[in-house]
Design an enzyme around this catalytic site. Structure first.
Site, PDB file in Angstrom:
ATOM      1  N   SER A  10      86.779  14.490  42.701  1.00 18.22           N
ATOM      2  CA  SER A  10      87.684  14.278  44.162  1.00 18.22           C
ATOM      3  C   SER A  10      88.972  15.541  43.978  1.00 18.22           C
ATOM      4  O   SER A  10      89.010  16.255  42.996  1.00 18.22           O
ATOM      5  CB  SER A  10      89.309  13.040  43.600  1.00 18.22           C
ATOM      6  OG  SER A  10      89.399  12.432  44.416  1.00 18.22           O
ATOM      7  N   TYR A  23      94.079   9.197  37.218  1.00 18.21           N
ATOM      8  CA  TYR A  23      92.856   9.347  38.327  1.00 18.21           C
ATOM      9  C   TYR A  23      92.584  10.695  38.617  1.00 18.21           C
ATOM     10  O   TYR A  23      91.847  11.243  38.158  1.00 18.21           O
ATOM     11  CB  TYR A  23      93.680   8.349  39.382  1.00 18.21           C
ATOM     12  CG  TYR A  23      92.662   8.927  40.728  1.00 18.21           C
ATOM     13  CD1 TYR A  23      90.875   8.928  40.789  1.00 18.21           C
ATOM     14  CD2 TYR A  23      92.304   9.764  41.309  1.00 18.21           C
ATOM     15  CE1 TYR A  23      90.110   8.120  41.405  1.00 18.21           C
ATOM     16  CE2 TYR A  23      91.216   9.810  42.652  1.00 18.21           C
ATOM     17  CZ  TYR A  23      90.252   9.132  42.657  1.00 18.21           C
ATOM     18  OH  TYR A  23      89.027   9.398  43.720  1.00 18.21           O
TER      19      TYR A  23
HETATM   20  N1  LIG Z   1      86.441   6.602  49.414  1.00 16.57           N
HETATM   21  C1  LIG Z   1      87.126   8.483  49.352  1.00 16.57           C
HETATM   22  O1  LIG Z   1      87.763   8.777  50.184  1.00 16.57           O
HETATM   23  C2  LIG Z   1      86.791   9.111  47.672  1.00 16.57           C
HETATM   24  C3  LIG Z   1      87.444  10.416  47.614  1.00 16.57           C
HETATM   25  C4  LIG Z   1      87.539  11.101  46.649  1.00 16.57           C
HETATM   26  C5  LIG Z   1      86.674  10.900  45.842  1.00 16.57           C
HETATM   27  N2  LIG Z   1      85.988   9.276  45.811  1.00 16.57           N
HETATM   28  C6  LIG Z   1      84.693   9.059  45.186  1.00 16.57           C
HETATM   29  O2  LIG Z   1      83.611   8.233  45.153  1.00 16.57           O
HETATM   30  C7  LIG Z   1      83.769   7.366  44.210  1.00 16.57           C
HETATM   31  C8  LIG Z   1      82.719   6.045  44.977  1.00 16.57           C
HETATM   32  O3  LIG Z   1      84.131   5.888  45.557  1.00 16.57           O
HETATM   33  P1  LIG Z   1      84.466   5.053  47.213  1.00 16.57           P
HETATM   34  O4  LIG Z   1      85.304   5.729  47.210  1.00 16.57           O
HETATM   35  O5  LIG Z   1      82.970   4.483  47.742  1.00 16.57           O
HETATM   36  O6  LIG Z   1      84.799   3.661  46.082  1.00 16.57           O
HETATM   37  P2  LIG Z   1      84.475   1.975  46.303  1.00 16.57           P
HETATM   38  O7  LIG Z   1      83.811   1.659  47.802  1.00 16.57           O
HETATM   39  O8  LIG Z   1      85.877   1.247  45.722  1.00 16.57           O
HETATM   40  O9  LIG Z   1      83.343   2.169  44.864  1.00 16.57           O
HETATM   41  C9  LIG Z   1      83.325   2.101  43.832  1.00 16.57           C
HETATM   42  C10 LIG Z   1      81.977   1.622  42.886  1.00 16.57           C
HETATM   43  O10 LIG Z   1      82.673   1.715  41.422  1.00 16.57           O
HETATM   44  C11 LIG Z   1      82.182   0.633  40.846  1.00 16.57           C
HETATM   45  N3  LIG Z   1      82.804   0.813  39.475  1.00 16.57           N
HETATM   46  C12 LIG Z   1      84.079   0.522  39.602  1.00 16.57           C
HETATM   47  N4  LIG Z   1      84.277  -0.254  38.736  1.00 16.57           N
HETATM   48  C13 LIG Z   1      83.568   0.256  37.826  1.00 16.57           C
HETATM   49  C14 LIG Z   1      83.239  -0.383  35.747  1.00 16.57           C
HETATM   50  N5  LIG Z   1      84.195  -0.311  35.307  1.00 16.57           N
HETATM   51  N6  LIG Z   1      81.856  -0.383  35.750  1.00 16.57           N
HETATM   52  C15 LIG Z   1      81.302   0.026  36.546  1.00 16.57           C
HETATM   53  N7  LIG Z   1      81.273   0.415  37.768  1.00 16.57           N
HETATM   54  C16 LIG Z   1      82.589   0.534  38.588  1.00 16.57           C
HETATM   55  C17 LIG Z   1      82.708  -0.217  41.729  1.00 16.57           C
HETATM   56  O11 LIG Z   1      81.661  -1.609  41.302  1.00 16.57           O
HETATM   57  P3  LIG Z   1      82.855  -2.535  42.230  1.00 16.57           P
HETATM   58  O12 LIG Z   1      82.197  -3.144  43.190  1.00 16.57           O
HETATM   59  O13 LIG Z   1      81.707  -4.218  40.361  1.00 16.57           O
HETATM   60  O14 LIG Z   1      84.092  -2.920  41.540  1.00 16.57           O
HETATM   61  C18 LIG Z   1      81.737   0.342  43.258  1.00 16.57           C
HETATM   62  O15 LIG Z   1      80.921  -0.243  43.012  1.00 16.57           O
HETATM   63  C19 LIG Z   1      84.594   7.274  43.308  1.00 16.57           C
HETATM   64  O16 LIG Z   1      84.169   7.693  42.211  1.00 16.57           O
HETATM   65  C20 LIG Z   1      85.619   7.964  44.198  1.00 16.57           C
HETATM   66  O17 LIG Z   1      86.670   8.116  43.186  1.00 16.57           O
HETATM   67  C21 LIG Z   1      86.372   8.131  47.427  1.00 16.57           C
END
Ligand SMILES: NC(=O)c1ccc[n+]([C@@H]2O[C@H](COP(=O)([O-])OP(=O)(O)OC[C@H]3O[C@@H](n4cnc5c(N)ncnc54)[C@H](OP(=O)(O)O)[C@@H]3O)[C@@H](O)[C@H]2O)c1
Length: 311
Positions: A153, A179
Site C-alpha cells: 500500500s 498498518y
Molecule cells: N482498497 C484499497 O484502497 C487498498 C489500498 C491499498 C492497499 N490495499 C490492500 O489490498 C488488499 C486487499 O484489500 P481490499 O481492499 O480488497 O479489502 P477487503 O475487501 O477487506 O479484502 C481483504 C481480504 O483479506 C481477508 N482477510 C482479512 N484477515 C484475514 C485473515 N486473518 N486470514 C485470511 N484472510 C484474511 C478478508 O477476509 P474476510 O472477508 O474473511 O475478512 C478479505 O477477503 C489488502 O492487502 C489491502 O491492504 C487496498
C-alpha cells in the site's frame, strides 16, 4: 537503475492487463480472494485460464464466485493463525505458479494479537504471508516461472519497520502506524525473496493498488473516512477522482502475478502498473516507494526475524 515500465496506465483494468496472456495450466493462490480487490484478481487470473485457489477465512463467502468461475476452488486459511497456515500448506500438492499475498486488515482500532501473540495487523498482513510462502517454497520451486506478489500500500511511505518495537509493546499502539509498518514489511518481503530465493527461480514483487472502496475500511470511523475525503458530512460515501474501481485496483496485482512483461523482474515495487521511484518516506510523498521499504539490510533483518517466528 532503470525502472520497469509497461503500456498500462492507472485506469487499466486487471482484464486489460492480461489480455492475450494464456494462463491455462498455471496454478495460482489468491489470499483474501473472496472480497474486494481479491475478487477482481481471481476473476482476471481465472479469466485468462489459470486454475485459482481462493484462500479465505470463510470459504462459503466465495460460493458465488466459484459458480461464476468453474475450475476455481476455495480453501480455508486464517493468516493470523500459523497452525492454519501450516494446515493450508500441508494440503497443497503439485507446482504453484503464483502466490498472491492479497489479504489484509487495516487500522484495527485497538491492539489485538494473533493466535501466536503477534500484533494482529503485522501478523495478518505480513507474518502469515511470510509463513505461507515459506511453507509453499517447494511447490513454487516446482513451477516453471514461479512468482510471489505482495500486495502492499502507499501506506508504506509513512512508516519504516521498527525493529526495536515491531509489536507496539513499548510505544502506544497506533492503528495507522501498525498498518503502515505491516505494508512496509510486505515490500521488504519481496526484496527478501529476490535476495534469498533467486536461486530457486522464484521472483517476487510488491505493489500498491491505489484507492478503492472495499470492505478494507470497515474499521475506520466516520471522522477518519471524512478526513480521507471518502465520506461527506452526512455519512455518504464519496468517490474522489483519484479513486479506482476494484477491477482497476487489481490491475497491478495481476500484472505482477502473470504478465510476461515482468519476466526477470524481482524485488521491485509497482504502483499504477509501473515500477515506482525510490523516495524518502515521511508524511509528504503521495507516490513512490520509501527508501526504508526497499533497504536490503532491513529486508535481511526482517527475513531473519520472520524465520525465527514463523517456523
Ligand atoms: N482498497 C484499497 O484502497 C487498498 C489500498 C491499498 C492497499 N490495499 C490492500 O489490498 C488488499 C486487499 O484489500 P481490499 O481492499 O480488497 O479489502 P477487503 O475487501 O477487506 O479484502 C481483504 C481480504 O483479506 C481477508 N482477510 C482479512 N484477515 C484475514 C485473515 N486473518 N486470514 C485470511 N484472510 C484474511 C478478508 O477476509 P474476510 O472477508 O474473511 O475478512 C478479505 O477477503 C489488502 O492487502 C489491502 O491492504 C487496498
Amino acid at each position: 537503475m532503470t525502472l520497469t515500465t509497461t503500456p498500462f496506465g492507472m485506469r487499466a483494468t486487471a482484464a486489460e492487463v492480461l489480455r492475450g496472456v494464456d494462463l491455462r495450466g498455471r496454478r495460482m493462490i489468491v489470499t483474501g480472494g473472496s472480497s474486494g480487490l481479491g475478487v477482481e484478481t481471481v476473476r482476471a487470473l481465472a479469466g485468462a485460464g489459470a486454475e485459482v485457489t481462493i484462500a479465505t477465512r470463510n470459504p462459503a463467502a466465495a460460493d458465488a464466485l466459484l459458480k461464476e468461475l468453474p475450475g476455481t476452488r476455495a480453501v480455508a486459511l486464517d493468516l493470523a493463525d500459523l497452525a492454519s497456515v501450516r494446515a493450508f500448506c500441508e494440503g497443497w500438492s503439485g507446482p504453484l505458479d503464483a502466490l498472491v499475498a492479497n489479504a489484509g486488515v487495516m487500522m484495527l482500532p485497538t491492539r489485538q494479537v494473533s493466535a501466536e501473540g503477534w500484533e494482529a495487523q503485522l501478523a495478518t498482513n505480513y507474518l502469515g504471508h511470510f509463513a505461507l510462502a515459506a511453507g509453499l517454497r517447494d511447490p513454487l520451486r516446482q513451477a516453471e516461472r514461479p512468482r510471489v506478489v505482495a500486495v502492499s500500500s502507499g501506506a508504506q511511505l509513512r512508516a519504516g519497520f521498527d525493529f526495536d518495537d515491531p509489536q507496539f509493546e513499548r510505544r502506544p499502539y497506533d492503528p495507522f502506524l501498525a498498518y503502515a509498518q505491516s505494508k512496509t514489511a510486505l515490500v521488504l518481503f519481496a526484496v527478501g525473496i529476490g535476495r534469498r530465493w533467486a536461486e530457486d527461480g522464484i521472483e517476487a514483487n510488491s505493489c500498491a493498488p491505489g484507492w478503492i472502496h472495499t470492505n478494507l475500511t470497515r474499521h475506520l470511523d466516520t471522522a477518519t473516512m471524512q478526513a480521507l475525503g471518502a465520506m461527506d458530512a452526512d455519512g455518504a460515501l464519496l468517490t474522489p477522482d483519484y479513486y479506482k474501481t476494484p477491477a482497476q485496483g487489481a490491475a497491478t496485482t495481476v500484472l505482477l502475478a502473470a504478465s510476461p512483461l515482468l519476466d526477470g523482474v524481482s524485488g521491485r515495487y509497482f504502483e499504477d502498473n509501473q515500477e515506482a521511484e525510490v523516495v524518502d518516506g515521511g508524511p509528504d510523498p503521495m507516490a513512490g516507494v520509501a527508501r526504508w521499504s526497499v533497504d536490503p539490510a532491513a529486508a535481511d533483518r526482517l527475513w531473519d526475524l520472520s524465520l525465527s517466528v514463523a517456523r
